[in-house]
Design a protein around this motif. Structure first.
Motif, PDB file in Angstrom:
ATOM      1  N   SER A  91       0.855  -1.182   0.000  1.00 28.21           N
ATOM      2  CA  SER A  91       0.000   0.000   0.000  1.00 28.21           C
ATOM      3  C   SER A  91       0.891   1.232   0.000  1.00 28.21           C
ATOM      4  N   GLY A  92       0.805   2.032  -1.061  1.00 29.18           N
ATOM      5  CA  GLY A  92       1.634   3.227  -1.158  1.00 29.18           C
ATOM      6  C   GLY A  92       1.249   4.275  -0.128  1.00 29.18           C
ATOM      7  N   PRO A  93       1.954   5.398  -0.105  1.00 29.61           N
ATOM      8  CA  PRO A  93       1.733   6.414   0.935  1.00 29.61           C
ATOM      9  C   PRO A  93       0.348   7.048   0.897  1.00 29.61           C
ATOM     10  N   PHE A  98       5.898   0.516   3.687  1.00 27.28           N
ATOM     11  CA  PHE A  98       7.257   0.209   4.152  1.00 27.28           C
ATOM     12  C   PHE A  98       7.204  -0.946   5.149  1.00 27.28           C
ATOM     13  N   GLY A  99       6.260  -0.859   6.078  1.00 22.31           N
ATOM     14  CA  GLY A  99       6.107  -1.943   7.050  1.00 22.31           C
ATOM     15  C   GLY A  99       5.699  -3.247   6.400  1.00 22.31           C
ATOM     16  N   ALA A 152      -0.341  11.075   4.257  1.00 17.93           N
ATOM     17  CA  ALA A 152       0.644  10.094   3.785  1.00 17.93           C
ATOM     18  C   ALA A 152       1.160   9.255   4.954  1.00 17.93           C
ATOM     19  N   HIS A 153       1.485   7.992   4.669  1.00 19.67           N
ATOM     20  CA  HIS A 153       1.850   7.071   5.746  1.00 19.67           C
ATOM     21  C   HIS A 153       2.922   6.083   5.282  1.00 19.67           C
ATOM     22  N   THR A 164       8.633   2.235  -1.361  1.00 15.54           N
ATOM     23  CA  THR A 164       7.346   1.747  -0.855  1.00 15.54           C
ATOM     24  C   THR A 164       6.462   2.876  -0.332  1.00 15.54           C
ATOM     25  N   SER A 165       7.076   3.882   0.292  1.00 16.20           N
ATOM     26  CA  SER A 165       6.333   4.961   0.940  1.00 16.20           C
ATOM     27  C   SER A 165       6.962   6.320   0.642  1.00 16.20           C
TER      28      SER A 165
END
Length: 362
Positions: free
Chosen positions: A70-72, A115-116, A110-111, A96-97
């Protein structure tokens, strides 16, 4: 003319050329003047954009591992992480983010969930150790997105999951780590050139929030949210590097990861000291050589290796705004091209010219 052994070890020129493109262009320029020299091509990184590319090129047997995250902004992103031959995993936040995945910027929403998710994929594959590259962040969420993907639960006062992104930090009232994945047995090392604390005038929101699109009132809201997060997690927000990637450094430190100088840690994994020690001349560089370049960035790291090995260090940068002390020669693409715009429009061309110019100096 005596043939030389030349190590080419630059960082990326952010926004204009990857570390691999920089390395290739400098090599082509150098060989156009000194075709008999032996070149060692080792693009480096300090944890910023291009870290995966550098590992893939420099470490024999490194493998790209595709992952959908899931992108940012919540849209799916096709990304990857690197599996090294020693069963270590390298995960890069930028792919990833990262901020380049957003248009327009979303400073409050944005998150780092993606990345996680990539970190979780590496852990689930059975890696023994993780290297986590934090450059190029788009968000200021304190790493809450990444920790959520790793199994932590962040809830508001009503017990509901907080919304992703920096805006959700202000609502966090409780954190449940019961299902949080453990750090791999060999540990997790954060690769970053940022030493900022989490909070305050030098913290993540104040220093880096505006770069991610945050207005003044949003910066204040983000800093307050990070302060709330720190009170709940309990890890020292003054830890150097906690402010990296919008506070993702802080979240990862709270998880159990250890902060390291990005350039030095990447260089050690890639055996950069051995490569530099075998060379007569070493060329390094970055997009902008300024007053911060001596604070653990690639050029200062490579220069120190060259000095220790008795090799001649040379510098190339898009712009040079600080005295390049310790380098036998230095070339600014801005000066070479006649303007910053010209240098940025055709960076690869001017890198070739820079390589040729440096070859004429030895």
């Amino acid at each position: 003319m005596t043939d030389l052994r030349v190590a080419i070890t630059p960082d990326s020129f952010k926004g204009t050329a990857t570390a691999i493109e920089v390395t290739t262009a400098l090599a082509e320029g150098w060989l156009s003047v000194r075709p008999g020299d032996t070149l060692i091509r080792m693009p480096l990184a300090d944890g910023g954009e291009g870290t995966l590319d550098a590992f893939e090129l420099a470490v024999p047997g490194a493998r790209r591992m595709p992952v959908t995250v899931s992108g940012p902004d919540g849209r799916q992103v096709e990304a990857s992480w690197i599996l090294l031959p020693d069963n270590s995993g390298v995960v890069e936040l930028a792919v990833t983010s990262g901020i380049t995945l957003l248009h327009p910027l979303q400073p409050m929403e944005a998150h780092t969930l993606g990345f996680g998710q990539a970190i979780a994929a590496a852990i689930d594959s059975g890696v023994d150790r993780l290297y986590l590259a934090l450059g190029g962040s788009s968000s200021t969420d304190g790493g809450v997105g990444a920790l959520t993907a790793l199994g932590a639960e962040f809830a508001d006062a009503e017990g509901r999951p907080v919304p992703p992104g920096g805006r959700g930090l202000g609502a966090v009232a409780s954190i449940d780590t019961t299902h949080l994945r453990a750090v791999p047995a060999g540990g997790a090392t954060i690769l970053s050139d940022v030493t900022n604390p989490l909070l305050g005038p030098n913290g993540a929101a104040t220093v880096f929030g505006p770069q991610k699109g945050a207005a003044a009132e949003q910066v204040a809201e983000l800093d307050a949210g990070l302060r709330r997060l720190a009170a709940l997690l309990g890890t020292d927000p003054e830890t150097p590097g906690a402010g990296a990637a919008g506070g993702t450094g802080y979240g990862l430190i709270a998880w159990g990861a250890v902060m390291a100088s990005g350039a030095e840690a990447v260089g050690e994994v890639m055996h950069a000291p051995d490569a530099v020690a075998s060379a007569t001349v070493v060329i390094t560089g970055e997009g902008r050589f300024d007053g911060q370049s001596d604070a653990g960035k690639v050029p200062s790291y490579v220069r120190a290796l060259a000095e220790a090995a008795g090799a001649t260090p040379l510098l190339v940068a898009g712009a040079i705004t600080a005295e390049p002390t310790g380098f036998a020669a230095a070339v600014s693409l801005t000066e070479l091209a006649g303007s910053a715009d010209a240098a940025m429009t055709d960076t690869v061309h001017w890198l070739r010219e820079a390589g040729a110019r440096l070859a004429r100096t030895v």
